[in-house]
Write a protein that holds these residues in place. Structure first.
Motif, PDB file in Angstrom:
ATOM      1  N   PRO A 112      30.008  87.155  33.112  1.00  0.00           N
ATOM      2  CA  PRO A 112      29.378  85.641  33.273  1.00  0.00           C
ATOM      3  C   PRO A 112      29.988  84.929  34.258  1.00  0.00           C
ATOM      4  CG  PRO A 112      29.814  86.466  31.009  1.00  0.00           C
ATOM      5  CD  PRO A 112      30.441  87.224  31.769  1.00  0.00           C
ATOM      6  N   LEU A 113      31.172  84.897  34.645  1.00  0.00           N
ATOM      7  CA  LEU A 113      31.909  84.207  35.755  1.00  0.00           C
ATOM      8  C   LEU A 113      31.309  84.630  37.047  1.00  0.00           C
ATOM      9  CD1 LEU A 113      35.541  84.355  34.390  1.00  0.00           C
ATOM     10  CD2 LEU A 113      33.764  82.492  34.301  1.00  0.00           C
ATOM     11  N   GLU A 114      31.026  85.667  37.208  1.00  0.00           N
ATOM     12  CA  GLU A 114      30.560  86.580  38.595  1.00  0.00           C
ATOM     13  C   GLU A 114      28.945  86.082  38.626  1.00  0.00           C
ATOM     14  OE1 GLU A 114      32.178  87.661  40.902  1.00  0.00           O
ATOM     15  OE2 GLU A 114      33.862  87.354  39.391  1.00  0.00           O
ATOM     16  N   ARG A 115      28.257  86.184  37.507  1.00  0.00           N
ATOM     17  CA  ARG A 115      26.822  85.484  37.547  1.00  0.00           C
ATOM     18  C   ARG A 115      27.024  84.123  37.943  1.00  0.00           C
ATOM     19  NH1 ARG A 115      25.769  87.738  32.526  1.00  0.00           N
ATOM     20  NH2 ARG A 115      25.682  90.005  32.817  1.00  0.00           N
ATOM     21  N   ALA A 120      18.193  73.667  35.603  1.00  0.00           N
ATOM     22  CA  ALA A 120      18.405  72.747  34.400  1.00  0.00           C
ATOM     23  C   ALA A 120      19.230  73.982  33.481  1.00  0.00           C
ATOM     24  CB  ALA A 120      16.999  72.645  33.675  1.00  0.00           C
ATOM     25  N   LEU A 121      19.043  75.136  33.417  1.00  0.00           N
ATOM     26  CA  LEU A 121      19.815  75.863  32.481  1.00  0.00           C
ATOM     27  C   LEU A 121      21.208  75.827  33.050  1.00  0.00           C
ATOM     28  CD1 LEU A 121      19.725  78.263  30.340  1.00  0.00           C
ATOM     29  CD2 LEU A 121      19.615  79.743  32.174  1.00  0.00           C
ATOM     30  N   LEU A 122      21.433  75.750  34.266  1.00  0.00           N
ATOM     31  CA  LEU A 122      23.267  75.717  34.699  1.00  0.00           C
ATOM     32  C   LEU A 122      23.647  74.502  34.544  1.00  0.00           C
ATOM     33  CD1 LEU A 122      23.041  77.731  38.358  1.00  0.00           C
ATOM     34  CD2 LEU A 122      24.272  78.213  36.069  1.00  0.00           C
ATOM     35  N   ASP A 123      22.697  73.200  34.732  1.00  0.00           N
ATOM     36  CA  ASP A 123      23.495  72.053  34.857  1.00  0.00           C
ATOM     37  C   ASP A 123      23.271  71.421  33.239  1.00  0.00           C
ATOM     38  OD1 ASP A 123      24.162  72.315  37.124  1.00  0.00           O
ATOM     39  OD2 ASP A 123      22.458  71.286  38.127  1.00  0.00           O
ATOM     40  N   LEU A 161      16.191  84.149  25.999  1.00  0.00           N
ATOM     41  CA  LEU A 161      16.614  85.138  26.821  1.00  0.00           C
ATOM     42  C   LEU A 161      17.486  84.764  27.908  1.00  0.00           C
ATOM     43  CD1 LEU A 161      13.364  87.132  26.898  1.00  0.00           C
ATOM     44  CD2 LEU A 161      15.194  87.553  25.405  1.00  0.00           C
ATOM     45  N   ALA A 162      17.023  83.748  28.700  1.00  0.00           N
ATOM     46  CA  ALA A 162      17.836  83.314  29.878  1.00  0.00           C
ATOM     47  C   ALA A 162      19.259  82.780  29.556  1.00  0.00           C
ATOM     48  CB  ALA A 162      16.987  82.125  30.635  1.00  0.00           C
ATOM     49  N   SER A 163      19.511  82.016  28.448  1.00  0.00           N
ATOM     50  CA  SER A 163      20.856  81.708  27.992  1.00  0.00           C
ATOM     51  C   SER A 163      21.633  83.096  27.585  1.00  0.00           C
ATOM     52  CB  SER A 163      20.654  80.834  26.653  1.00  0.00           C
ATOM     53  OG  SER A 163      19.976  79.729  27.040  1.00  0.00           O
ATOM     54  N   ALA A 164      21.048  83.844  26.804  1.00  0.00           N
ATOM     55  CA  ALA A 164      21.626  85.258  26.599  1.00  0.00           C
ATOM     56  C   ALA A 164      22.100  85.819  27.834  1.00  0.00           C
ATOM     57  CB  ALA A 164      20.867  86.003  25.732  1.00  0.00           C
ATOM     58  N   TRP A 165      21.459  85.952  28.881  1.00  0.00           N
ATOM     59  CA  TRP A 165      21.549  86.777  30.142  1.00  0.00           C
ATOM     60  C   TRP A 165      22.713  85.873  30.751  1.00  0.00           C
ATOM     61  CZ3 TRP A 165      20.825  84.761  35.152  1.00  0.00           C
ATOM     62  CH2 TRP A 165      21.398  85.571  35.998  1.00  0.00           C
ATOM     63  N   LEU A 166      22.875  84.803  30.874  1.00  0.00           N
ATOM     64  CA  LEU A 166      23.805  83.832  31.624  1.00  0.00           C
ATOM     65  C   LEU A 166      25.029  84.076  30.969  1.00  0.00           C
ATOM     66  CD1 LEU A 166      23.638  81.841  33.875  1.00  0.00           C
ATOM     67  CD2 LEU A 166      23.785  80.113  32.212  1.00  0.00           C
TER      68      LEU A 166
END
Length: 760
Positions: A378-381, A447-450, A341-346
């Motif tokens: 996605p860029l703004e997020r 961790a999700l971001l990096d 879910l988090a990856s889909a949101w990002l």
């Protein structure tokens, strides 16, 4: 960085070192696609309107002010002195900050040249806006006029008009510009100012404030108030472990709601609106079932669709139906469920926060509709989350509005009218997902971001409380789970009890209906007694034992099977009671034996009707054992959605280094003097006899050749080589500058020429 005066951007780029060129390619990845064959192509791309506009969107407020000051000095037409251009910014702006901003423009290849002669690409004027520094065009009529003296004696109404234009846009709309009247005939303030020459007439409805008047009214701050540094961002410190634990709690909540959504839509899929999307009535029904707000429900619906857990089945009457991926997701660990879910949101190219709002035409923006699509989301997020990532672990922001102000200063031209709202929506959604907690980026979110979804799932698993293997049964027939239950235990408890409240501790309620549900699924009274006896840390109340036994005693006495369907019972009196009930007529039940009834209706429909009438029938299989006929839910087969990135990926260091080497080779090739040249003829390949002969001649005589070629993407380039071997469809040669060996396919060569020595 080498700084020399150069008339063009191409010349300036050519004399820069390799690291400077590499920095330009990293900062502006759009220039690297396709690969530039030389610095001339790089400079041409860097000066295009679209590319410069993209650069301007990423400039901070102060750098944009410096760009405007250079434009006010006409640096896009001829080189301007930086010190002179800085006077447009006022006396309070430090010179080192101005120089740092210009260095940033040089790094982006928007500006070049030394401080004494800074030049801008022509497209910078369009990127900088119609009125740099907010000043209009100069008026030739005021060149020799003492403007401050002319302003000193103006009436208040005229001065108010000039002040408004001086501190805002220098143009204004008015009907008084239709005709310029003599001063003695002018009646309105605008007419009198036009007569005095302190306003310029653009057309019949537009006037413009001359630059000389604007500068005089602004005084020591010609460009108005210049924001030199970004607004302060107050923070608050938390223990990283507390942030992660809070994030894990939010994660469990959103996973529970997503599971509820899949269960509800499996049983009763909502229709797809004719215009696309999800209806308001169905959204409110969902909020009542989940006991959450419409905004939270919209986010969950959008996440489920983005993760390919639900989809439009595209039937004649389309519905939103869970997909085949939903079953896989439901069996995954909670950490992996969250990562999905988090990856889909990002990467979601939509703004769930728009759901429920109205557009300019007062149309309601429905969830899952195309109205919510925003490719830049996605860029703004990522921009919002990167600010939090720059803070120390556990450090959170005090106010979302302060973060919005910081991002507005860093890129005032990004985000449009929803810029600040997107920041608030992002923080709210990230908090609901556990990516952010207590205003700080959580460990799993970092961790999700990096590192990606796999590392994030592992980090979330560490943050989540350990699953427990027990429950607490209360005397009021409630069952308390003091934490997340083991998957097997959770399935058993959900089978025999209904969730009454959820949170860090989940409260279930056992009822006659829930026990009957477990018995319908094939459980026996002994199974249920064993479950509570072995898994409860508190004594099992007698009232629960009596309830289980009482329901089990009545359950299954009446049994049905598919004949189409039949009902049988060892007690003829019960069969007679069912046959005499009003429901028997609607079900078309008829007695074929003292203990057997049959019906043309499906068995599941018969059982549901009889249960609603107060009976407790059970379904049986061919062996006489109780079977579960409950529907498993509808599914639609869909492929996993590929994520479409809206940002151009910057090239890695090796790719950048290779591009710089290729551009240097292209520059050297462009500077060489060419002698005898062979060019591929129309309709023929480059691997002609003439080309081969020229290359072989150069190899025998140890001469350099200029080679023009086209790569697999159709991009033309040129380079100089010393041929070593020609054959097998390959030209192998040494680069005279780097001594590297290059191998070029002969069929890619479009022309070749012998290199002539430079003139003496």
């Amino acid at each position: 960085m080498v700084r020399v005066s150069s008339p063009t951007l191409t010349d300036w780029l050519r004399v820069q070192d390799d690291e400077t060129l590499a920095a330009v390619l990293r900062a502006r990845p759009d220039l690297a696609t396709p690969r530039p064959p030389d610095t001339t192509v790089l400079a041409t791309r860097a000066a295009t309107r679209a590319s410069v506009a993209r650069v301007a969107e990423g400039l901070d407020t102060f750098t944009l002010a410096v760009l405007d000051a250079l434009l006010a000095a006409n640096a896009d037409r001829k080189p301007a002195d930086l010190a002179q251009a800085a006077t447009h910014l006022g006396d309070d702006v430090p010179a080192d900050r101005v120089r740092a901003a210009v260095d940033r423009l040089r790094e982006l290849a928007v500006a070049w040249g030394p401080d004494e002669a800074v030049a801008l690409v022509p497209a910078a004027r369009e990127a900088g806006g119609l009125f740099p520094t907010g000043l209009g065009r100069p008026s030739p009529a005021l060149d020799w006029v003492d403007v401050p003296a002319s302003l000193a004696g103006l009436p208040d109404d005229e001065r108010k008009v000039l002040t408004t234009l001086a501190h805002g846009q220098p143009v204004g709309k008015t009907k008084d510009a239709a005709v310029v009247l003599p001063l003695d005939e002018a009646k309105t303030p605008v007419q009198r100012l036009l007569a005095r020459g302190l306003l310029m007439r653009v057309d019949a409805e537009t006037v413009e404030l001359p630059r000389q008047v604007g500068l005089a009214l602004r005084g020591t701050g010609p460009t108005g108030t210049v924001s030199i540094t970004e607004p302060p961002l107050r923070t608050k410190a938390h223990k990283a472990s507390i942030v992660d634990a809070t994030a894990a709690g939010a994660t469990l909540e959103i996973l529970r709601h997503t599971e509820t959504l899949l269960r509800l839509w499996s049983a009763e899929p909502p229709p797809v609106l004719k215009a696309g999307g999800f209806g308001v009535r169905d959204l409110r029904k969902l909020t009542r079932a989940m006991e959450i707000s419409e905004r939270e429900a919209t986010l969950i619906v959008e996440l489920a669709a983005a993760a390919s857990l639900v989809a439009d089945n595209e039937a004649a009457t389309p519905e939103w139906v869970p997909t085949n991926h939903a079953d896989v997701w439901l069996t995954a660990t909670q950490a992996n469920q969250w990562a999905t879910l988090a990856s889909a949101w990002l990467d979601l190219p939509r703004l769930p926060g728009l759901g429920g709002l109205r557009d300019a035409k007062d149309r309601l923006l429905a969830p899952l509709s195309e109205d919510l699509r925003r490719p830049v989301a996605p860029l703004e997020r990522a921009r919002v989350l990167r600010v939090l990532a720059d803070l120390k672990a556990g450090t959170g922001i005090a106010e979302p509005d302060e973060l919005a102000a910081v991002l507005a200063w860093r890129a005032p031209r990004r985000g449009g009218r929803l810029r600040d709202e997107i920041v608030r929506w992002t923080l709210t959604e990230a908090t609901a997902l556990g990516v952010v907690a207590l205003g700080a980026l959580s460990g799993p979110g970092r961790a999700l971001l990096d590192e990606g979804a796999a590392a994030a799932a592992k980090r979330m698993a560490e943050a989540m409380p350990e699953p427990i293997d027990h429950v607490l049964v209360q005397a009021d027939l409630t069952v308390v789970a003091p934490g997340p239950l083991e998957p097997h235990l959770a399935a058993l408890v959900n089978e025999v009890a209904d969730v009454e409240s959820a949170g860090s501790a989940t409260v279930y309620r056992v009822s006659e209906t829930s026990i009957r549900r477990a018995l319908d699924a094939g459980r026996t009274a002994g199974d249920l007694h064993e479950l509570f006896r072995t898994r409860s840390r508190t004594p099992v109340p007698q009232s629960l034992e009596y309830l289980i036994d009482d329901v089990a005693r009545r359950h299954g006495r009446l049994r049905g099977g598919a004949a189409t369907a039949f009902l049988r019972c060892d007690d003829p009196a019960l069969i007679a009671e069912v046959a005499a009930h009003p429901a028997a007529a609607s079900l078309q039940l008829r007695k074929i034996a003292p203990t057997v009834l049959v019906s043309p209706f499906p068995l599941l429909e018969i059982l549901d009707e009889l249960r609603a009438a107060g009976f407790a029938p059970a379904a049986e299989g061919a062996d006489g054992q109780v079977v579960d006929l409950r529907p498993t839910g509808r599914r639609v087969q869909v492929p996993l959605r590929a994520v479409r990135r809206t940002a151009t990926r910057p090239p890695d260091n090796d790719q950048v280094a290779d591009m710089v080497r290729a551009m240097r080779a292209g520059d050297r090739a462009a500077d060489t003097r060419r002698g005898r040249t062979v060019t591929a003829t129309a309709g023929a390949g480059a691997n002609t006899a003439e080309t081969m002969a020229l290359l072989q001649e150069a190899a025998r005589n140890h001469k350099s050749v200029w080679v023009g070629l086209v790569d697999a993407h159709g991009v033309a380039s040129q380079r100089v080589l010393e041929p070593l071997r020609v054959g097998g469809g390959i030209l192998e040669g040494r680069d005279p500058a780097s001594a590297e060996i290059r191998r070029l396919p002969l069929h890619r060569i479009t022309s070749a020429a012998l290199v002539e020595p430079p003139p003496l």
